[in-house]
Write an enzyme that holds these catalytic residues in place. Structure first.
Site, PDB file in Angstrom:
ATOM      1  N   GLN A  22       0.994  -1.267   0.226  1.00 20.91           N
ATOM      2  CA  GLN A  22       0.129   0.413   0.199  1.00 20.91           C
ATOM      3  C   GLN A  22       0.569   1.284   0.390  1.00 20.91           C
ATOM      4  O   GLN A  22       0.517   2.156  -0.313  1.00 20.91           O
ATOM      5  CB  GLN A  22      -1.055  -0.330   1.346  1.00 20.91           C
ATOM      6  N   HIS A 123       1.210  -9.550   5.059  1.00 16.38           N
ATOM      7  CA  HIS A 123       0.003  -9.292   4.274  1.00 16.38           C
ATOM      8  C   HIS A 123      -0.473  -9.071   2.935  1.00 16.38           C
ATOM      9  O   HIS A 123      -0.338  -7.706   2.648  1.00 16.38           O
ATOM     10  CB  HIS A 123       0.388  -5.997   4.589  1.00 16.38           C
ATOM     11  N   GLU A 168      -5.535 -10.755   8.624  1.00 17.66           N
ATOM     12  CA  GLU A 168      -6.400 -10.505   8.145  1.00 17.66           C
ATOM     13  C   GLU A 168      -6.779 -11.781   7.236  1.00 17.66           C
ATOM     14  O   GLU A 168      -7.065 -11.699   6.716  1.00 17.66           O
ATOM     15  CB  GLU A 168      -7.033  -9.293   7.456  1.00 17.66           C
ATOM     16  N   GLU A 363      -5.161  -2.495  13.727  1.00 13.10           N
ATOM     17  CA  GLU A 363      -5.523  -1.219  13.238  1.00 13.10           C
ATOM     18  C   GLU A 363      -7.368  -0.511  13.699  1.00 13.10           C
ATOM     19  O   GLU A 363      -7.929  -1.402  13.568  1.00 13.10           O
ATOM     20  CB  GLU A 363      -5.901  -1.586  11.662  1.00 13.10           C
ATOM     21  N   TRP A 415      -4.735   3.307  11.715  1.00 13.03           N
ATOM     22  CA  TRP A 415      -4.669   2.239  10.653  1.00 13.03           C
ATOM     23  C   TRP A 415      -5.619   4.041   9.474  1.00 13.03           C
ATOM     24  O   TRP A 415      -6.826   4.498  10.117  1.00 13.03           O
ATOM     25  CB  TRP A 415      -6.172   1.669   9.857  1.00 13.03           C
ATOM     26  N   GLU A 422      -5.181   1.629  -1.653  1.00 10.81           N
ATOM     27  CA  GLU A 422      -6.516   1.185  -0.577  1.00 10.81           C
ATOM     28  C   GLU A 422      -7.099  -0.270  -1.425  1.00 10.81           C
ATOM     29  O   GLU A 422      -8.404   0.318  -1.610  1.00 10.81           O
ATOM     30  CB  GLU A 422      -7.754   2.441   0.119  1.00 10.81           C
ATOM     31  N   TRP A 423      -6.136  -0.854  -1.872  1.00  9.14           N
ATOM     32  CA  TRP A 423      -6.722  -2.348  -2.648  1.00  9.14           C
ATOM     33  C   TRP A 423      -7.942  -1.970  -3.447  1.00  9.14           C
ATOM     34  O   TRP A 423      -7.616  -1.544  -4.441  1.00  9.14           O
ATOM     35  CB  TRP A 423      -7.295  -2.691  -1.113  1.00  9.14           C
TER      36      TRP A 423
HETATM   37  C1  GBH Z   1      -8.068  -3.121   6.527  1.00  9.53           C
HETATM   38  O1  GBH Z   1      -9.289  -3.946   6.328  1.00  9.53           O
HETATM   39  C2  GBH Z   1      -6.272  -4.070   5.799  1.00  9.53           C
HETATM   40  O2  GBH Z   1      -5.744  -4.080   6.381  1.00  9.53           O
HETATM   41  C3  GBH Z   1      -6.304  -2.572   5.687  1.00  9.53           C
HETATM   42  O3  GBH Z   1      -4.782  -2.981   4.556  1.00  9.53           O
HETATM   43  C4  GBH Z   1      -7.172  -1.606   4.869  1.00  9.53           C
HETATM   44  O4  GBH Z   1      -6.490  -1.058   4.018  1.00  9.53           O
HETATM   45  C5  GBH Z   1      -7.863  -1.267   5.619  1.00  9.53           C
HETATM   46  O5  GBH Z   1      -8.718  -2.119   6.289  1.00  9.53           O
HETATM   47  C6  GBH Z   1      -9.365  -0.487   4.946  1.00  9.53           C
HETATM   48  O6  GBH Z   1      -9.525  -1.006   4.156  1.00  9.53           O
HETATM   49  O7  GBH Z   1     -18.962  -4.327   3.983  1.00  9.53           O
HETATM   50  O8  GBH Z   1     -19.155  -2.167   4.824  1.00  9.53           O
HETATM   51  O9  GBH Z   1     -20.094  -5.014   6.348  1.00  9.53           O
HETATM   52  C7  GBH Z   1     -10.055  -4.012   6.342  1.00  9.53           C
HETATM   53  C8  GBH Z   1     -11.014  -4.795   5.178  1.00  9.53           C
HETATM   54  C9  GBH Z   1     -12.512  -3.653   6.277  1.00  9.53           C
HETATM   55  C10 GBH Z   1     -13.260  -6.176   5.059  1.00  9.53           C
HETATM   56  C11 GBH Z   1     -14.326  -4.058   6.569  1.00  9.53           C
HETATM   57  C12 GBH Z   1     -14.839  -6.312   6.253  1.00  9.53           C
HETATM   58  C13 GBH Z   1     -16.851  -4.823   5.872  1.00  9.53           C
HETATM   59  C14 GBH Z   1     -17.477  -3.623   5.761  1.00  9.53           C
HETATM   60  N1  GBH Z   1     -12.493  -5.546   6.607  1.00  9.53           N
HETATM   61  N2  GBH Z   1     -15.149  -4.863   5.931  1.00  9.53           N
HETATM   62  S1  GBH Z   1     -18.769  -3.345   4.827  1.00  9.53           S
END
Ligand code: GBH
Length: 461
Positions: A22, A123, A168, A363, A415, A422-423
């Site tokens: 990232q 990661h 994760e 995070e 975070w 952001e992926w």
């Molecule tokens: C993290 O992932 C990562 O570790 C990080 O790299 C990334 O940048 C950061 O968070 C921000 O995204 O679909 O509305 O129910 C978090 C991934 C976020 C996956 C919340 C599940 C559910 C939200 N998670 N998501 S929703």
């Protein structure tokens, strides 16, 4: 100190987190191999506007300035990840010393500034060569991961105290192999469950190897969900909670803490794939003792039990039985609900069901729009991210509340330090407390960074 000031425990650790793909950029520097995220982001249609991590925040070349920035904020800890394809370009075999050199210098720089490194070994940037052999659906990947972990430790172990294996695994397995929103983009429920198991096995094998190599503080980071029923009185909704909780939380936390896979979850998996990948002895390996459980929390999950419900694309077998409720405001730019109470609930639940494990928030944060045109009084320009300050303040209060109720939370890492890749959303979503201008690579601390510096200095709110 005013009467309503909230103080955190004396040794509470304050910091920030990032991840290699990232922020680093330098995708082809010094012998780095391709990862699944290089392949994925270069595949049209996978990432917003075809953004890639080729340059990102150019942290690979600017790490010294970035560490100076961290020191200026008073960070006590910095969580970053190691890019496996820098260390072993093909995922196995001889180590690439030039890849290790970068992290060596980074760790030294952190040491010079008195910032404690928290290493994440994985990661999400799996070497592409391993993916060509099935990636996390292939059991061998777990063994290779342990070899890689040892190679990194051999170089950094004299200076890095805190080691975490995976970030994760839920995302790696379900988004990577289940609904394909993340790399490698596969869409197969059976593959997702095989990936869950091999990720956990990789964690266990790496944990065992690192422990034997003398590591004292060892952990793994998960993103447990705070799963709530639409109606707490509804049997059907509570059954939906149980199913989603099983697929999201217990499938990881039970085996990690020595309980093995829960029977109801195994039954659910067996409807999609014969779980022959779980071999005798695996659960014992996965249950390797850990000293720290990293918790990433952003948003709660509300579900209802509903015949014909749409289910969640990331949760195999929930279509037709579960309805995920649409988020209700306030929301972040990701469309995620802002509900700090969810973090208190989650921490209490984990402390109750998995007692004795020190927790760390590895995070927490949010994507918010920059309010442009807001200049600082000194004329240097700053970014007013008032919404982020409110988000962080609310969630820190939630952490404090959990601590007050007896949960053992050792620290908080925001975070993220920098706006970054952001992926699947590319650079359009900004999570940083420091703004990055991607044209110039100029860093500008946002209002939240200044606010966080004060929080750290006061050890409280
Ligand atoms: C993290 O992932 C990562 O570790 C990080 O790299 C990334 O940048 C950061 O968070 C921000 O995204 O679909 O509305 O129910 C978090 C991934 C976020 C996956 C919340 C599940 C559910 C939200 N998670 N998501 S929703």
């Amino acid at each position: 100190m005013s009467a309503n000031e909230l103080r955190f425990p004396e040794n509470f650790v304050w910091g920030a987190a990032t991840a290699a793909y990232q922020i680093e950029g330098a995708a082809r520097a010094d012998g780095r191999g391709d990862s699944i995220w290089d392949t994925f982001s270069r595949t049209p249609g996978k990432v917003f506007q075809g953004h890639t991590g080729d340059v990102a925040c150019d942290h690979y070349h600017r790490y010294a300035d970035d560490v100076a920035l961290m020191a200026g904020l008073g960070l006590q800890a910095y969580r970053f990840s190691i890019a496996w394809p820098r260390i072993q370009p093909d995922g196995t075999g001889p180590v690439n010393p030039r890849g290790l050199d970068f992290y060596d210098k980074l760790v030294d720089e952190l040491g010079n500034r008195g910032i404690d490194p928290v290493v994440t070994l994985y990661h999400w940037d799996l070497p592409q060569t391993l993916q060509d052999r099935g990636g996390w659906t292939n059991r061998d990947t777990a063994e290779h991961f342990a070899d890689y972990a040892l190679a990194v430790h051999a170089r950094l172990g004299d200076r890095v105290r805190t080691w975490t294996t995976l970030n994760e695994p839920w995302c790696s397995a379900y988004l990577g192999y289940g609904n394909g929103v993340h790399a490698p983009g596969e869409q197969d429920a059976g593959a997702a469950f095989a990936a869950v198991h091999h990720l956990l096995l990789g964690h266990g094998l790496a944990a065992r190897a690192l422990r034997a190599a003398g590591v004292q503080t060892l952990g793994v980071t998960v993103n447990p969900a705070d799963v709530q029923p639409a109606d707490p009185q509804s049997e059907a909704d509570l059954a939906a909670v149980r199913l989603v909780d099983g697929l999201h939380n217990r499938i990881f936390l039970d085996p990690l803490t020595g309980g093995g896979y829960p029977a109801d979850v195994l039954e659910h998996i067996a409807r999609h794939v014969e779980p022959t990948f779980v071999q005798d002895g695996d659960e014992k390996i996965i249950a390797a003792p850990i000293d720290l459980l990293g918790i990433n929390y952003y948003s709660p999950t509300y579900v209802a039990g509903k015949p014909g419900g749409a289910g969640g694309s990331a949760y195999p077998g929930t279509a037709g039985v579960v309805e995920f409720l649409p988020p209700v405001g306030p929301l972040t730019e990701m469309g995620w609900m802002i509900e700090p109470a969810g973090l208190t609930r989650l921490l209490e639940r984990i402390a109750t069901d998995y007692p004795g494990l020190p927790l760390m928030i590895t995070e927490n944060g949010g994507a918010f729009p920059d309010k442009t045109g807001t200049e600082g009084p000194d004329g240097t320009g700053w970014v007013a991210d008032t919404d982020r300050v409110a988000y962080l303040d609310g969630h820190l209060r939630a952490v404090h509340e959990a601590i007050a109720r007896g949960v053992d939370v050792r620290g908080y890492l925001v975070w993220s330090l920098l706006d970054n890749f952001e992926w699947a959303e590319g650079y359009r979503k900004r999570f940083g407390i420091v703004h990055v201008d991607y044209l110039t690579q100029r860093r500008t601390p946002k209002e939240s960074a200044r606010w966080y510096r004060e929080v750290i200095a006061r050890n409280g709110l």
